[in-house]
Design a protein around this motif. Structure first.
Motif, PDB file in Angstrom:
ATOM      1  N   TYR A  97      -5.497   7.343  -4.206  1.00  0.00           N
ATOM      2  CA  TYR A  97      -4.269   6.776  -3.652  1.00  0.00           C
ATOM      3  C   TYR A  97      -3.996   7.260  -2.229  1.00  0.00           C
ATOM      4  O   TYR A  97      -3.147   6.684  -1.543  1.00  0.00           O
ATOM      5  CB  TYR A  97      -3.085   7.063  -4.570  1.00  0.00           C
ATOM      6  CG  TYR A  97      -3.186   6.292  -5.860  1.00  0.00           C
ATOM      7  CD1 TYR A  97      -2.963   4.919  -5.890  1.00  0.00           C
ATOM      8  CD2 TYR A  97      -3.557   6.920  -7.041  1.00  0.00           C
ATOM      9  CE1 TYR A  97      -3.082   4.189  -7.060  1.00  0.00           C
ATOM     10  CE2 TYR A  97      -3.677   6.197  -8.227  1.00  0.00           C
ATOM     11  CZ  TYR A  97      -3.448   4.838  -8.230  1.00  0.00           C
ATOM     12  OH  TYR A  97      -3.574   4.121  -9.397  1.00  0.00           O
ATOM     13  N   PHE A 104       0.826  -1.211   0.000  1.00  0.00           N
ATOM     14  CA  PHE A 104       0.000   0.000   0.000  1.00  0.00           C
ATOM     15  C   PHE A 104       0.858   1.258   0.000  1.00  0.00           C
ATOM     16  O   PHE A 104       0.549   2.239  -0.694  1.00  0.00           O
ATOM     17  CB  PHE A 104      -0.938   0.000   1.211  1.00  0.00           C
ATOM     18  CG  PHE A 104      -2.054  -0.989   1.097  1.00  0.00           C
ATOM     19  CD1 PHE A 104      -2.981  -0.904   0.070  1.00  0.00           C
ATOM     20  CD2 PHE A 104      -2.189  -2.009   2.023  1.00  0.00           C
ATOM     21  CE1 PHE A 104      -4.016  -1.826  -0.043  1.00  0.00           C
ATOM     22  CE2 PHE A 104      -3.223  -2.930   1.928  1.00  0.00           C
ATOM     23  CZ  PHE A 104      -4.135  -2.840   0.890  1.00  0.00           C
ATOM     24  N   TYR A 126      -4.712   4.448  -0.129  1.00  0.00           N
ATOM     25  CA  TYR A 126      -3.610   3.488  -0.030  1.00  0.00           C
ATOM     26  C   TYR A 126      -2.660   3.899   1.096  1.00  0.00           C
ATOM     27  O   TYR A 126      -2.155   3.037   1.842  1.00  0.00           O
ATOM     28  CB  TYR A 126      -2.851   3.406  -1.358  1.00  0.00           C
ATOM     29  CG  TYR A 126      -3.526   2.553  -2.399  1.00  0.00           C
ATOM     30  CD1 TYR A 126      -4.668   3.011  -3.055  1.00  0.00           C
ATOM     31  CD2 TYR A 126      -3.039   1.307  -2.744  1.00  0.00           C
ATOM     32  CE1 TYR A 126      -5.299   2.239  -4.018  1.00  0.00           C
ATOM     33  CE2 TYR A 126      -3.668   0.520  -3.703  1.00  0.00           C
ATOM     34  CZ  TYR A 126      -4.799   0.993  -4.335  1.00  0.00           C
ATOM     35  OH  TYR A 126      -5.434   0.223  -5.274  1.00  0.00           O
ATOM     36  N   THR A 172       2.612   1.763  -3.448  1.00  0.00           N
ATOM     37  CA  THR A 172       1.614   2.159  -4.434  1.00  0.00           C
ATOM     38  C   THR A 172       1.228   3.623  -4.256  1.00  0.00           C
ATOM     39  O   THR A 172       1.125   4.380  -5.231  1.00  0.00           O
ATOM     40  CB  THR A 172       0.360   1.272  -4.319  1.00  0.00           C
ATOM     41  OG1 THR A 172       0.730  -0.089  -4.508  1.00  0.00           O
ATOM     42  CG2 THR A 172      -0.664   1.652  -5.378  1.00  0.00           C
TER      43      THR A 172
END
Length: 288
Positions: A149, A84, A152, A87
């Motif tokens: 994101y 995570f 994430y 990313t």
């Protein structure tokens, strides 16, 4: 030099090493698939950690079953955190990701209350609530300013919180380097399986140098983070972990030309202030 000052310097070095590792990873953003990157870095890191652990005599396999369960939970959490976090790092400015990660002292304190029934007074609970409000200024869950994101990055915080809570319950007989080696092996094996679905790309000289740099920096981060726990008082040393945000701001601006907007900076400041308060208040309660 006092033990507190040594601890502060080691904490600053640890945060710098982790952030430089992140910068190396981000510089390879468009050059290499995610799991190929994780696998190659993992191979280098695991080999070096194994050499260090053997030289220190810190590899111990004869551990209680309960500790092995906690090591397994910690390793799975570390795998999730790596996936995570990287990313998010590949898709968001470095400083923004680092700002979200500063939630960790707050989430670990909250996790200790929820899962281990650790005493947390109303002052620290209030600080946690204010810190989460600061996090919302960074993530901005709405149609404007929201980036998927950012979730994430939050998922990485959840995984690291689970990792730290599992570590907290390990018995003193478990060597830190054994735990670190298990996490590195776990991430490497996960990446090796996941990379079967990717198309590998040739590794350029630039990327090879960045991979080596990332491995060196992350090993330095691990080593300094282990050493810092053995030097100085927690209440004095722990707040210096927030220098990671300063490193993120500096490297993000110098290397990538990124600078967070005013709302992100305000949210980061709120998180840092409430985090430091939570650390100091928790240490005062433990002393009492």
């Amino acid at each position: 030099m006092s033990d507190n000052m040594k601890g502060a310097i080691l904490m600053i070095c640890s945060m710098a090493a982790f952030t430089f590792n992140d910068a190396c990873i981000k510089l390879m953003n468009a050059d290499m698939p995610l799991f190929q990157l994780l696998l190659l870095r993992g191979l280098l890191t695991t080999f070096c950690i194994w050499i260090m652990a053997r030289s220190m005599g810190a590899i111990r396999l004869n551990l209680p079953r309960r500790d092995w369960g906690r090591i397994a939970l910690r390793t799975m959490s570390e795998i999730g955190a790596a996936y995570f976090f990287i990313t998010a790092l590949r898709n968001l400015p470095l400083a923004n990701v680092m700002a979200v990660l500063q939630m960790l002292p707050l989430t670990v304190t909250l996790g200790g209350l929820l899962f281990y029934r650790e005493p947390v007074g109303w002052r620290r609970l209030s600080a946690i609530g204010v810190g989460f409000a600061g996090m919302l200024l960074i993530v901005r869950p709405g149609p404007e300013g929201f980036d998927i994101y950012a979730l994430y990055a939050l998922a990485a915080v959840v995984c690291v919180t689970a990792r730290d809570l599992a570590t907290r319950r390990m018995s003193p007989v478990v060597p830190s380097m054994t735990v670190t080696l298990a996490a590195s092996v776990g991430i490497t094996l996960f990446a090796a399986i996941a990379t079967l679905g990717e198309t590998w790309v040739p590794v350029t000289t630039r990327d090879a140098a960045l991979l080596v740099g990332a491995a060196v920096f992350i090993i330095g981060g691990y080593l300094f983070s282990v050493l810092v726990m053995r030097v100085g008082e927690v209440s004095f040393v722990a707040p210096f972990r927030y220098t990671g945000l300063l490193w993120g701001l500096l490297l993000g601006f110098v290397i990538f030309g990124d600078w967070p907007d005013s709302l992100t900076l305000l949210g980061a400041a709120i998180i840092v202030i409430t985090g430091i308060f939570t650390i100091l208040r928790g240490d005062r309660q433990r002393r009492a």
